[in-house]
Write a protein that holds these residues in place. Structure first.
Motif, PDB file in Angstrom:
ATOM      1  N   LEU A  82      39.446  67.136  25.943  1.00  0.00           N
ATOM      2  CA  LEU A  82      38.024  66.584  26.310  1.00  0.00           C
ATOM      3  C   LEU A  82      37.944  65.330  26.919  1.00  0.00           C
ATOM      4  O   LEU A  82      37.455  65.258  27.880  1.00  0.00           O
ATOM      5  N   SER A  83      38.844  64.412  26.330  1.00  0.00           N
ATOM      6  CA  SER A  83      38.570  62.988  26.896  1.00  0.00           C
ATOM      7  C   SER A  83      39.127  63.059  28.427  1.00  0.00           C
ATOM      8  O   SER A  83      38.502  62.269  29.231  1.00  0.00           O
ATOM      9  N   ARG A  84      40.306  63.916  28.762  1.00  0.00           N
ATOM     10  CA  ARG A  84      40.718  63.837  30.111  1.00  0.00           C
ATOM     11  C   ARG A  84      40.051  64.410  30.959  1.00  0.00           C
ATOM     12  O   ARG A  84      39.650  63.937  32.016  1.00  0.00           O
ATOM     13  N   ILE A  85      39.344  65.618  30.640  1.00  0.00           N
ATOM     14  CA  ILE A  85      38.446  66.136  31.597  1.00  0.00           C
ATOM     15  C   ILE A  85      37.215  65.496  31.862  1.00  0.00           C
ATOM     16  O   ILE A  85      36.712  65.360  33.025  1.00  0.00           O
ATOM     17  N   SER A  86      36.644  64.592  30.790  1.00  0.00           N
ATOM     18  CA  SER A  86      35.559  63.930  31.029  1.00  0.00           C
ATOM     19  C   SER A  86      35.863  62.918  32.171  1.00  0.00           C
ATOM     20  O   SER A  86      35.065  62.760  33.088  1.00  0.00           O
ATOM     21  N   ARG A  87      37.023  62.287  31.872  1.00  0.00           N
ATOM     22  CA  ARG A  87      37.339  61.321  32.953  1.00  0.00           C
ATOM     23  C   ARG A  87      37.383  61.830  34.575  1.00  0.00           C
ATOM     24  O   ARG A  87      37.068  61.129  35.501  1.00  0.00           O
ATOM     25  N   VAL A  88      38.071  62.849  34.561  1.00  0.00           N
ATOM     26  CA  VAL A  88      38.336  63.491  35.693  1.00  0.00           C
ATOM     27  C   VAL A  88      37.078  64.074  36.437  1.00  0.00           C
ATOM     28  O   VAL A  88      36.837  63.862  37.485  1.00  0.00           O
ATOM     29  N   GLY A 113      21.523  70.559  24.756  1.00  0.00           N
ATOM     30  CA  GLY A 113      21.112  69.200  25.443  1.00  0.00           C
ATOM     31  C   GLY A 113      22.223  68.169  25.269  1.00  0.00           C
ATOM     32  O   GLY A 113      22.352  67.080  25.868  1.00  0.00           O
ATOM     33  N   ARG A 114      23.199  68.208  24.276  1.00  0.00           N
ATOM     34  CA  ARG A 114      24.191  67.436  23.851  1.00  0.00           C
ATOM     35  C   ARG A 114      25.248  67.568  25.007  1.00  0.00           C
ATOM     36  O   ARG A 114      26.270  66.780  25.137  1.00  0.00           O
ATOM     37  N   ALA A 115      25.463  68.990  25.341  1.00  0.00           N
ATOM     38  CA  ALA A 115      26.512  69.188  26.027  1.00  0.00           C
ATOM     39  C   ALA A 115      26.204  69.065  27.855  1.00  0.00           C
ATOM     40  O   ALA A 115      24.972  69.032  28.135  1.00  0.00           O
ATOM     41  N   SER A 116      27.166  68.844  28.675  1.00  0.00           N
ATOM     42  CA  SER A 116      27.269  68.814  30.281  1.00  0.00           C
ATOM     43  C   SER A 116      28.013  70.124  30.529  1.00  0.00           C
ATOM     44  O   SER A 116      28.991  70.333  30.180  1.00  0.00           O
ATOM     45  N   ASN A 117      27.432  70.440  31.945  1.00  0.00           N
ATOM     46  CA  ASN A 117      28.135  71.179  32.687  1.00  0.00           C
ATOM     47  C   ASN A 117      28.691  70.599  33.988  1.00  0.00           C
ATOM     48  O   ASN A 117      28.210  69.260  34.301  1.00  0.00           O
ATOM     49  N   VAL A 174      31.911  66.780  42.821  1.00  0.00           N
ATOM     50  CA  VAL A 174      31.246  67.535  41.408  1.00  0.00           C
ATOM     51  C   VAL A 174      29.904  67.046  41.032  1.00  0.00           C
ATOM     52  O   VAL A 174      29.759  65.754  41.232  1.00  0.00           O
ATOM     53  N   GLU A 175      29.109  67.652  40.658  1.00  0.00           N
ATOM     54  CA  GLU A 175      27.763  67.320  39.840  1.00  0.00           C
ATOM     55  C   GLU A 175      28.065  67.565  38.295  1.00  0.00           C
ATOM     56  O   GLU A 175      28.614  68.511  38.021  1.00  0.00           O
ATOM     57  N   LYS A 176      27.553  66.578  37.502  1.00  0.00           N
ATOM     58  CA  LYS A 176      27.228  66.621  36.080  1.00  0.00           C
ATOM     59  C   LYS A 176      25.928  67.100  35.892  1.00  0.00           C
ATOM     60  O   LYS A 176      24.902  66.251  36.228  1.00  0.00           O
ATOM     61  N   ARG A 177      25.793  68.008  34.957  1.00  0.00           N
ATOM     62  CA  ARG A 177      24.386  68.403  34.577  1.00  0.00           C
ATOM     63  C   ARG A 177      24.360  68.614  33.243  1.00  0.00           C
ATOM     64  O   ARG A 177      25.019  69.179  32.603  1.00  0.00           O
ATOM     65  N   LYS A 178      23.117  68.485  32.690  1.00  0.00           N
ATOM     66  CA  LYS A 178      22.895  68.688  31.121  1.00  0.00           C
ATOM     67  C   LYS A 178      22.856  70.392  31.071  1.00  0.00           C
ATOM     68  O   LYS A 178      22.240  70.893  32.041  1.00  0.00           O
ATOM     69  N   CYS A 179      23.365  70.587  30.014  1.00  0.00           N
ATOM     70  CA  CYS A 179      23.284  71.863  29.530  1.00  0.00           C
ATOM     71  C   CYS A 179      22.131  72.493  29.130  1.00  0.00           C
ATOM     72  O   CYS A 179      21.541  71.864  28.093  1.00  0.00           O
ATOM     73  N   ALA A 189      34.527  74.183  28.568  1.00  0.00           N
ATOM     74  CA  ALA A 189      35.234  75.435  28.822  1.00  0.00           C
ATOM     75  C   ALA A 189      36.152  74.998  30.062  1.00  0.00           C
ATOM     76  O   ALA A 189      37.126  75.365  30.111  1.00  0.00           O
ATOM     77  N   LEU A 190      35.719  73.907  30.921  1.00  0.00           N
ATOM     78  CA  LEU A 190      36.498  73.665  32.091  1.00  0.00           C
ATOM     79  C   LEU A 190      37.769  72.886  31.223  1.00  0.00           C
ATOM     80  O   LEU A 190      38.801  72.944  32.023  1.00  0.00           O
ATOM     81  N   ALA A 191      37.694  72.218  30.080  1.00  0.00           N
ATOM     82  CA  ALA A 191      39.062  71.512  29.741  1.00  0.00           C
ATOM     83  C   ALA A 191      39.797  72.610  29.163  1.00  0.00           C
ATOM     84  O   ALA A 191      40.900  72.510  29.482  1.00  0.00           O
ATOM     85  N   ALA A 192      39.405  73.916  28.569  1.00  0.00           N
ATOM     86  CA  ALA A 192      40.135  74.853  28.129  1.00  0.00           C
ATOM     87  C   ALA A 192      40.548  75.550  29.185  1.00  0.00           C
ATOM     88  O   ALA A 192      41.949  75.985  29.173  1.00  0.00           O
ATOM     89  N   THR A 193      39.997  75.932  30.287  1.00  0.00           N
ATOM     90  CA  THR A 193      40.499  76.465  31.541  1.00  0.00           C
ATOM     91  C   THR A 193      41.692  75.641  31.957  1.00  0.00           C
ATOM     92  O   THR A 193      42.445  76.190  32.501  1.00  0.00           O
ATOM     93  N   THR A 194      41.417  74.366  32.100  1.00  0.00           N
ATOM     94  CA  THR A 194      42.469  73.606  32.839  1.00  0.00           C
ATOM     95  C   THR A 194      43.616  73.084  32.029  1.00  0.00           C
ATOM     96  O   THR A 194      44.636  72.431  32.482  1.00  0.00           O
ATOM     97  N   GLY A 195      43.434  73.337  30.641  1.00  0.00           N
ATOM     98  CA  GLY A 195      44.413  72.856  29.946  1.00  0.00           C
ATOM     99  C   GLY A 195      44.244  71.397  29.638  1.00  0.00           C
ATOM    100  O   GLY A 195      45.302  70.779  28.997  1.00  0.00           O
TER     101      GLY A 195
END
Length: 158
Positions: free
Chosen positions: A71-77, A96-100, A87-92, A62-68
């Motif tokens: 997925l690979s770029r948002i993951s690196r950022v 369980g495969r996704a992260s917030n 920022v913190e990364k948390r398992k969804c 959703a963050l990738a979609a919001t920022t345009g």
């Protein structure tokens, strides 16, 4: 030119100006923004999106979609912002495969500190060169273009 997809005399200068803005504006903003704040414009956009989300939390997709961003770029950022404590990364919990991504207090503080300078640059780079009528007219046009891009199928399935 005569090709079936050739731009007409009104379209060509519009397109050239749009291309110039999409390449030159981010670079011009970044040249001042990064040294002043320690944030890239992309970092700033991610922090803004998280600050506006309920509980300052968004699923990475959703963050990738919001920022345009892809997925690979948002993951690196997000990984970089996580290393910096913004920022913190948390398992969804639902998947369980996704992260917030979650905005930290340090991230919110950094965003709030960067906000006035960002607005000043936006005003100096864009709004000071437009009339109120220009903004009223261009706003819906740019919104339609942005919506068309948002509706385009994703190009990165990572």
């Amino acid at each position: 030119m005569g090709e079936p997809y050739a731009l007409d005399p009104d379209e060509a200068p519009f397109w050239r100006s749009l291309m110039r803005i999409t390449t030159a504006l981010p670079r011009a903003l970044e040249d001042q923004f990064l040294p002043e704040t320690g944030l890239a414009i992309t970092d700033y956009g991610v922090l803004v999106a998280l600050s506006e989300a309920p509980d300052h939390l968004l699923r990475i997709s959703a963050l990738a979609a919001t920022t345009g961003l892809s997925l690979s770029r948002i993951s690196r950022v997000v990984d970089d912002l996580t290393r910096r404590g913004l920022v913190e990364k948390r398992k969804c919990a639902e998947d369980g495969r996704a992260s917030n991504a979650v905005l930290t207090d340090a991230g919110l503080t950094r965003l709030e500190a960067a906000y006035p300078g960002h607005l000043a640059r936006a005003r100096a780079s864009v709004f000071d060169h437009l009339s109120a009528e220009d903004i009223r007219t261009a706003g819906p046009v740019l919104a339609r273009l942005a919506a068309a891009l948002d509706a385009a199928p994703p190009t990165d399935d990572c």
